[in-house]
Design an enzyme around this catalytic site. Structure first.
Site: not given
Ligand code: 0RA
Length: 643
Positions: A434, A507, A509, A511
């Site tokens: 990503e 990641d 997180d 997203d």
């Protein structure tokens, strides 16, 4: 459930047909209950409960109590008519009750004025339960008396049927208490959850019947009661509870004929999945069969007919397909018939041909009527199916485009792909990374012979609903298809994959979790064999690092960190939280994700990918409350997506 007072098919002992003794059951238990594992063990409970449900279906029983006893036994009690206690005409000196419990197929379901419809899975009756128990006690309340009869060692009668007292005022009913034989079963420990799930479905399928479970075993005490006055309508509501239903109403209809009956309930939700559950005499037919075939056919016709008549489908437009109409459909089809034929691999497919036309006719008539009478909802159904049709066409053309492109380009690989130089797919790994910056550092830290990098920008997240056609048009996804090199959907060819490990690197997180979920959905829908063969992985970079001497040590999570501190009490408490992938330095990235011996990969299986698909259809919707609910109910399973 009200006790029927009308059609009193009076039952006398002479109606009980006699077939064979119990020896064969102990010799070959599998023939009668399927297996001697947990499924077979629980089958004993189902057999007794089914008999009680038969009483309910005949209108004579309103409540069934199942108790898992502290001493390992199981008790099933009902308020039906009670097994007949009069002497059996063919078996001199034996009561009908004793015959029912000691002779195979002597349940009162075969021939005579017995039931039209019965549930018992193989129709073998409670005698099978007796044959496979070390001890069984039968209690019958009938004619104002409380009767008792005991059996031991696999169905040997222990004494005679005796009146041991008065029945409670006006009570009739049967109570069977049995102890599964440990020399027959691999284990004799009942699983409460298995019993609960089955009892709940029985309660859904038998409107108004109250079914309770009491677990009295030490440390497992619990009670649960199921009673649904709405029957399968409540079942549909239950299934759609964590989903966003298209409209409040649940469609339902039933048709009762001389020799069979059908009940249907259905409702659409905003997901893309089809959930049709069918039953024949209360038995789940997961392989489908005649009832499902009839339903599907009529559903497609009825909705198309309505859509044309209401001018929701223009003359030049093609018919909606069954698949389009069933997108997001939750439906229960329950049929009851005299002699169900179960076919198929797992004997879970209904084979009775006349059932097909009955369900078809019922659905044609009743669904057409419902659509006419509910134009607002009918329009929503048609519009949803039309949307599905459009998405299907768009997906096809996006696929064609992707296909043509790769044909034109030859082996053309996407420009963004930083490929590996090695040509052995078995040794090659593709990292889907990503963000471009992460892609940059991954490129530096990789082994250029075996590791390829494909950066994907977060933009893919803009696909607010997980429609496959939109995903397919996305340039990033097209690059992904080309990089893997094995086509997609029905053309996907596992033999052509260019990497045996496809590793998602995003990641930890929100997203990152979104992009993982979307990619897994994509693999699940368009490259399922890739998932099935275990080629898809999620990289799990550790959360912490700390210096041990000159060496950097990595710790997966908070728990690992605490364990480390326990084992190294003198370590000065100096830990660094690793940053996002993009910010990791060269060594960190290599040691945590690229270097095979040091990293941690999670291999994705089909169930996990299917869950991602489910999550996608719910989570990508706009309804925040629904999303919250979904995560709550599936928290345990969703967590892996939020690594
Ligand atoms: C044979 C005949 C009748 C009922 C039953 C068996 C019966 C069996 C079980 C097993 C568990 N609960 C049950 N309840 C009933 C018909 C009785 C009549 O006509 O009065």
């Amino acid at each position: 459930m009200a006790k029927a007072e009308k059609t009193e098919t009076s039952y006398s002992a002479s109606d009980i047909t006699v077939l064979e003794g119990l020896d064969p059951v102990r010799k070959r238990p599998g023939m009668y209950i399927g297996s001697t594992g947990p499924a077979g063990l629980h089958h004993l409970i189902w057999e007794v409960v089914d008999n009680a449900v038969d009483e309910a279906m005949a209108g004579h029983c309103t409540r069934i109590d199942v108790t898992l006893l502290a001493d390992g036994g199981c008790r099933v009690s009902d308020d039906g008519r009670g097994i007949p206690v009069d002497p059996h005409p063919q078996y001199k000196g034996k009561s009908a009750a004793e015959v029912v419990l000691t002779v195979l197929h002597a349940g009162g379901k075969f021939g005579g004025a017995g039931y039209k419809v019965s549930g018992g899975l193989h129709g073998v009756g409670v005698s099978v339960v007796n044959a496979l128990s070390t001890r069984l006690t039968l209690e019958i309340d009938r004619n104002g008396d409380h009767h008792k009869l005991e059996f031991k060692d696999g169905g040997n009668v222990d004494g005679k049927l005796e009146i041991v007292g008065k029945a409670p005022r006006d009570r009739t009913g049967t109570t069977v208490t049995f102890y599964p034989d440990p020399s027959i079963f691999e284990e004799t420990d009942f699983r409460a959850q298995t019993v609960l799930e089955r009892l709940q479905i029985m309660a859904f399928l038998n409107r108004g019947l109250e079914i309770r479970l009491a677990d009295e075993r030490p440390d497992r005490q619990q009670t649960q009661a199921y009673k649904y006055n709405g029957g399968i309508v409540d079942y549909v509501k239950h299934l759609n509870a964590a989903k966003e239903s298209l409209f409040k109403k649940v469609v339902s209809y039933e048709v009762i004929e001389e020799t069979m009956e059908v009940e249907v309930a259905l409702q659409w939700n905003s997901s893309y999945n089809e959930s049709i559950y069918s039953y024949a005499n209360g038995i789940s037919t997961i392989e489908g069969g005649m009832h499902e075939d009839g339903f599907r056919k009529a559903l497609t016709i009825a909705v198309n007919k309505y859509a044309r008549a209401a001018n929701l489908l223009k003359e030049k437009e093609e018919n909606l397909t069954g698949e389009d109409i069933r997108e997001g459909l939750t439906a229960i089809i329950s049929v009851r018939l005299g002699e169900p034929q179960f076919e198929g691999q797992t004997k879970a497919k209904l084979g009775n041909v006349p059932v097909r036309s009955m369900v078809e006719k019922a659905t044609n008539a009743k669904l057409a009527e419902w659509l006419e009478e509910n134009p607002r909802e009918a329009k929503q159904v048609v519009q949803k199916a039309a949307l599905a049709a459009r998405a299907r066409v768009a997906a096809r053309s996006a696929r064609d485009l992707t296909r043509r492109k790769s044909a034109l380009d030859g082996a053309g690989l996407p420009g963004k792909l930083v490929d590996c130089s090695g040509r052995d797919a078995r040794l090659s790994e593709l990292f889907i990374v990503e963000g471009n910056s992460a892609g940059g550092s991954a490129k530096d830290a990789r082994n250029p012979v075996t590791q390829a990098i494909l950066p994907i920008r977060g933009k893919i997240l803009n696909v607010e609903r997980a429609r496959i056609d939109k995903m397919l048009k996305n340039a990033e996804v097209q690059a992904l298809i080309a990089a893997i090199g094995a086509g997609l959907a029905e053309d996907f060819d596992l033999a052509k994959i260019r990497y045996h490990k496809i590793i998602l690197l995003a990641d930890a997180d929100v997203d990152g979790s979104h992009i993982r979920t979307l990619l897994l959905t994509f693999f699940f829908r368009q490259m399922k064999p890739l998932v099935e063969a275990g080629h898809v992985y999620v990289a799990q970079p550790p959360l912490f690092s700390t210096l041990v001497g000159k060496e950097k040590a990595y710790l997966k999570d908070e728990a690992a960190k605490n364990r480390f501190l326990e084992e190294n009490p003198n370590h000065k408490n100096d830990f660094q939280r690793l940053k996002g992938l993009g910010e990791m330095d060269f060594d960190e990235l290599r040691d945590t994700t690229m270097e095979a011996s040091k990293r941690s990969l999670l291999q994705i299986n089909v169930e996990q990918a299917a869950l991602a698909d489910e999550v996608c259809s719910v989570l990508m919707g706009e309804d925040v409350e629904l999303r919250r609910q979904f995560i709550q109910t599936n928290a345990k399973d969703v967590r892996f997506l939020d690594i």
